[in-house]
Design a protein around this motif. Structure first.
Motif, PDB file in Angstrom:
ATOM      1  N   GLY A 195      59.142   1.330  51.478  1.00 53.18           N
ATOM      2  CA  GLY A 195      58.460   0.110  51.055  1.00 53.18           C
ATOM      3  C   GLY A 195      56.976   0.121  51.345  1.00 53.18           C
ATOM      4  O   GLY A 195      56.272  -0.833  51.015  1.00 53.18           O
ATOM      5  N   SER A 196      56.500   1.193  51.966  1.00 49.94           N
ATOM      6  CA  SER A 196      55.068   1.340  52.249  1.00 49.94           C
ATOM      7  C   SER A 196      54.661   2.773  51.928  1.00 49.94           C
ATOM      8  O   SER A 196      55.409   3.704  52.237  1.00 49.94           O
ATOM      9  CB  SER A 196      54.764   1.037  53.718  1.00 49.94           C
ATOM     10  OG  SER A 196      53.430   1.403  54.047  1.00 49.94           O
TER      11      SER A 196
ATOM     12  N   ASP B 223      48.161  13.631  57.171  1.00 47.36           N
ATOM     13  CA  ASP B 223      49.125  12.548  57.329  1.00 47.36           C
ATOM     14  C   ASP B 223      48.586  11.236  56.774  1.00 47.36           C
ATOM     15  O   ASP B 223      49.349  10.284  56.582  1.00 47.36           O
ATOM     16  CB  ASP B 223      49.479  12.348  58.809  1.00 47.36           C
ATOM     17  CG  ASP B 223      50.238  13.522  59.391  1.00 47.36           C
ATOM     18  OD1 ASP B 223      51.047  14.124  58.663  1.00 47.36           O
ATOM     19  OD2 ASP B 223      50.017  13.840  60.578  1.00 47.36           O
ATOM     20  N   TYR B 224      47.298  11.175  56.522  1.00 42.75           N
ATOM     21  CA  TYR B 224      46.658   9.931  56.116  1.00 42.75           C
ATOM     22  C   TYR B 224      46.616   9.775  54.603  1.00 42.75           C
ATOM     23  O   TYR B 224      46.444  10.748  53.870  1.00 42.75           O
ATOM     24  CB  TYR B 224      45.237   9.851  56.676  1.00 42.75           C
ATOM     25  CG  TYR B 224      45.197   9.502  58.149  1.00 42.75           C
ATOM     26  CD1 TYR B 224      45.094   8.179  58.561  1.00 42.75           C
ATOM     27  CD2 TYR B 224      45.279  10.495  59.123  1.00 42.75           C
ATOM     28  CE1 TYR B 224      45.061   7.852  59.904  1.00 42.75           C
ATOM     29  CE2 TYR B 224      45.249  10.178  60.464  1.00 42.75           C
ATOM     30  CZ  TYR B 224      45.142   8.855  60.859  1.00 42.75           C
ATOM     31  OH  TYR B 224      45.131   8.539  62.184  1.00 42.75           O
ATOM     32  N   THR B 225      46.755   8.527  54.170  1.00 39.11           N
ATOM     33  CA  THR B 225      46.613   8.145  52.769  1.00 39.11           C
ATOM     34  C   THR B 225      45.530   7.070  52.705  1.00 39.11           C
ATOM     35  O   THR B 225      45.828   5.871  52.750  1.00 39.11           O
ATOM     36  CB  THR B 225      47.939   7.600  52.205  1.00 39.11           C
ATOM     37  OG1 THR B 225      48.987   8.554  52.439  1.00 39.11           O
ATOM     38  CG2 THR B 225      47.828   7.326  50.713  1.00 39.11           C
ATOM     39  N   PRO B 226      44.271   7.459  52.602  1.00 33.36           N
ATOM     40  CA  PRO B 226      43.170   6.495  52.717  1.00 33.36           C
ATOM     41  C   PRO B 226      42.877   5.746  51.415  1.00 33.36           C
ATOM     42  O   PRO B 226      41.732   5.650  50.967  1.00 33.36           O
ATOM     43  CB  PRO B 226      41.992   7.386  53.115  1.00 33.36           C
ATOM     44  CG  PRO B 226      42.282   8.690  52.445  1.00 33.36           C
ATOM     45  CD  PRO B 226      43.783   8.843  52.482  1.00 33.36           C
ATOM     46  N   TYR B 227      43.927   5.219  50.809  1.00 31.67           N
ATOM     47  CA  TYR B 227      43.796   4.505  49.549  1.00 31.67           C
ATOM     48  C   TYR B 227      44.539   3.187  49.637  1.00 31.67           C
ATOM     49  O   TYR B 227      45.356   2.968  50.536  1.00 31.67           O
ATOM     50  CB  TYR B 227      44.371   5.328  48.385  1.00 31.67           C
ATOM     51  CG  TYR B 227      43.855   6.736  48.308  1.00 31.67           C
ATOM     52  CD1 TYR B 227      42.566   6.997  47.870  1.00 31.67           C
ATOM     53  CD2 TYR B 227      44.660   7.824  48.664  1.00 31.67           C
ATOM     54  CE1 TYR B 227      42.080   8.300  47.792  1.00 31.67           C
ATOM     55  CE2 TYR B 227      44.195   9.120  48.588  1.00 31.67           C
ATOM     56  CZ  TYR B 227      42.895   9.348  48.161  1.00 31.67           C
ATOM     57  OH  TYR B 227      42.409  10.636  48.095  1.00 31.67           O
ATOM     58  N   GLY B 228      44.284   2.323  48.663  1.00 32.13           N
ATOM     59  CA  GLY B 228      45.052   1.098  48.577  1.00 32.13           C
ATOM     60  C   GLY B 228      46.466   1.389  48.088  1.00 32.13           C
ATOM     61  O   GLY B 228      46.767   2.479  47.586  1.00 32.13           O
ATOM     62  N   PRO B 229      47.359   0.409  48.195  1.00 31.61           N
ATOM     63  CA  PRO B 229      48.768   0.645  47.840  1.00 31.61           C
ATOM     64  C   PRO B 229      48.985   0.990  46.380  1.00 31.61           C
ATOM     65  O   PRO B 229      49.943   1.705  46.046  1.00 31.61           O
ATOM     66  CB  PRO B 229      49.446  -0.689  48.203  1.00 31.61           C
ATOM     67  CG  PRO B 229      48.340  -1.693  48.297  1.00 31.61           C
ATOM     68  CD  PRO B 229      47.136  -0.950  48.729  1.00 31.61           C
TER      69      PRO B 229
END
Length: 465
Positions: free
Chosen positions: A161-162, A178-184
């Protein structure tokens, strides 16, 4: 009959002032002057442009540490070289009979096929054949990390869900990947692979780069139809479509092309008096990547200048409502992960330092120490206020006006922020190309003949949007 001498004097003065104004040359904008200068020797400018692009591609092919960049560079040298050879042929045979082979679009097409499509397909197939994802070894990357990160975020979204990994819950030290530096919303571009991938063919066809490219092209086509642009000036296509920043991003990554394509569509919607649709697109693109937020502000100014305060209110309500609708549920699933990925990591305050550190002015100033960081931030704030003042004093009413202001704002952000990437300048080049294209807008119906068809003798239209 009695004549009022004072009235005659006033009338005479008024007529003299009007005659002087008519005799004065019309004011010419900066872009009109630039286009006029470029139109005097278009083929010479083309040759210099393609030569410079070929040199850049050669440097990338021979020196860059990223495998994908080297592959693109090798193909792009050939693409720009073919365009250069064709342009030189046009220069050396000025009196030859006009034909399709003598169109300046032949060079653009060569770059598109050889310098963009060919390296993209090569990297797509090689990625499936040899892998190379999830490694720190750049010479193995067939796609830039943002491609696999966004594809993973879609899979994570479906399962949790995220789209964001819980960094605090990892059983190891966190890694930059590991990072997703974007909006959903950015995760949606990875959904085709998450839902349909699994075989070699479907994995290639659903690579996020394919999705980014399709969205970008679709948005541009829609914008051109909305604005009734009868023909695309070749200079605009060179700057927006086949310039090295665009061509390299197209083959190796792609998210920025989808984002700037959506920005162009939002501008077109605002400039054709569709405030609700413009707000929907602005909310969507801002919820994918925060760098698009200035575009929403500029679109709001366009709506206000054309339709007034009530239209702005509708625009604002839809923008805020849709942004909250797509963001709040994801935030509530894991607030800590959302803040860590979307806010802290891009700002350099996360558990792992952001790799965005291209040697642009803001970064170089900040690297001198705390005082330099403060100076860089003050310069960035000053640039933002200057653009805001520009918007207030001369509100944009056309798509070209809006694209120019967004380009200037994003150029200032990219150059002056303390953590940035050189690749973000693709927003600037595409939007400046869009300015040239949008200024070619006329009231003619779609498909009508117009200037700028691409032959080396064609004048560049001075029609403003």
């Amino acid at each position: 009959m009695v004549t009022d001498s004072s009235g005659s004097s006033v009338l005479s003065t008024t007529m003299r002032i009007q005659a002087q104004r008519e005799a004065e040359p019309a004011r010419i904008g900066v872009f009109d002057r630039i286009r006029a200068a470029l139109s005097r020797r278009p083929l010479a400018v083309d040759a210099l442009l393609y030569l410079g692009c070929a040199c850049y591609a050669l440097v990338m092919a021979t020196t860059d540490k990223h495998f994908g960049y080297r592959v693109w560079g090798a193909f792009a040298v050939a693409g720009y070289g073919l365009a250069l050879v064709h342009t030189c042929w046009l220069l050396l045979t000025p009196n030859a009979r006009p034909s399709r082979r003598r169109s300046r679009w032949v060079g653009v097409g060569a770059i598109g096929v050889v310098g963009m499509l060919a390296p993209m397909v090569t990297l797509l197939v090689r990625r499936e054949a040899s892998g190379g994802d999830w490694t720190d070894v750049e010479r193995l990357w067939n796609a830039q990390p943002e491609v696999w990160v966004i594809e993973r975020s879609a899979d994570t979204l479906l399962h949790t869900g995220s789209p964001y990994l819980d960094i605090a819950a990892l059983d190891r030290a966190p890694h930059v990947h590991d990072y997703t530096p974007y909006g959903p919303v950015m995760a949606l571009f990875g959904l085709p692979r998450a839902l349909l991938g699994g075989s070699p063919v479907t994995d290639v066809l659903t690579d996020a780069r394919v999705v980014f490219a399709l969205v970008a092209v679709g948005c541009v086509v829609a914008a051109l139809r909305l604005l009734r642009v009868p023909s695309v000036p070749i200079r605009g296509a060179q700057l927006a479509a086949v310039f090295p920043l665009t061509a390299l991003t197209w083959a190796t990554a792609g998210p920025d092309l989808a984002i700037v394509g959506l920005i162009v569509l939002a501008v077109a919607l605002a400039a054709t008096d569709r405030p609700v649709s413009a707000a929907l697109v602005c909310a969507f693109v801002t919820s994918a990547k925060l760098i698009a937020a200035p575009a929403a502000v500029v679109a709001g100014f366009v709506v206000t200048s054309r339709l007034g305060g009530r239209a702005l209110a509708r625009f604002a309500v839809v923008f805020v409502g849709v942004t909250a609708l797509v963001t709040v549920p994801v935030y509530l699933v894991n607030p800590g992960a959302f803040v860590e990925h979307v806010l802290l990591f891009p700002a350099g305050l996360g558990e792992v330092a952001s790799p965005a550190a291209s040697p642009l002015p803001g970064r170089l100033i900040a690297s001198t120490g705390p005082v330099g960081t403060v100076i860089a931030l003050l310069l960035l704030i000053a640039a933002g206020l200057a653009v805001l003042l520009w918007l207030i004093r001369r509100p944009p009413r056309t798509a070209a006006d809006a694209a120019l202001r967004i380009a200037v704002g994003l150029a200032a952000f990219t150059l002056l922020t303390t953590a940035t990437r050189f690749g973000y300048l693709v927003y600037v080049s595409v939007l400046l190309g869009a300015v040239l294209v949008f200024r070619n807008r006329t009231s003619a119906p779609l498909g009508a003949e117009g200037p700028g068809s691409g032959h080396h003798g064609d004048p560049i239209s001075s029609t403003s949007s």
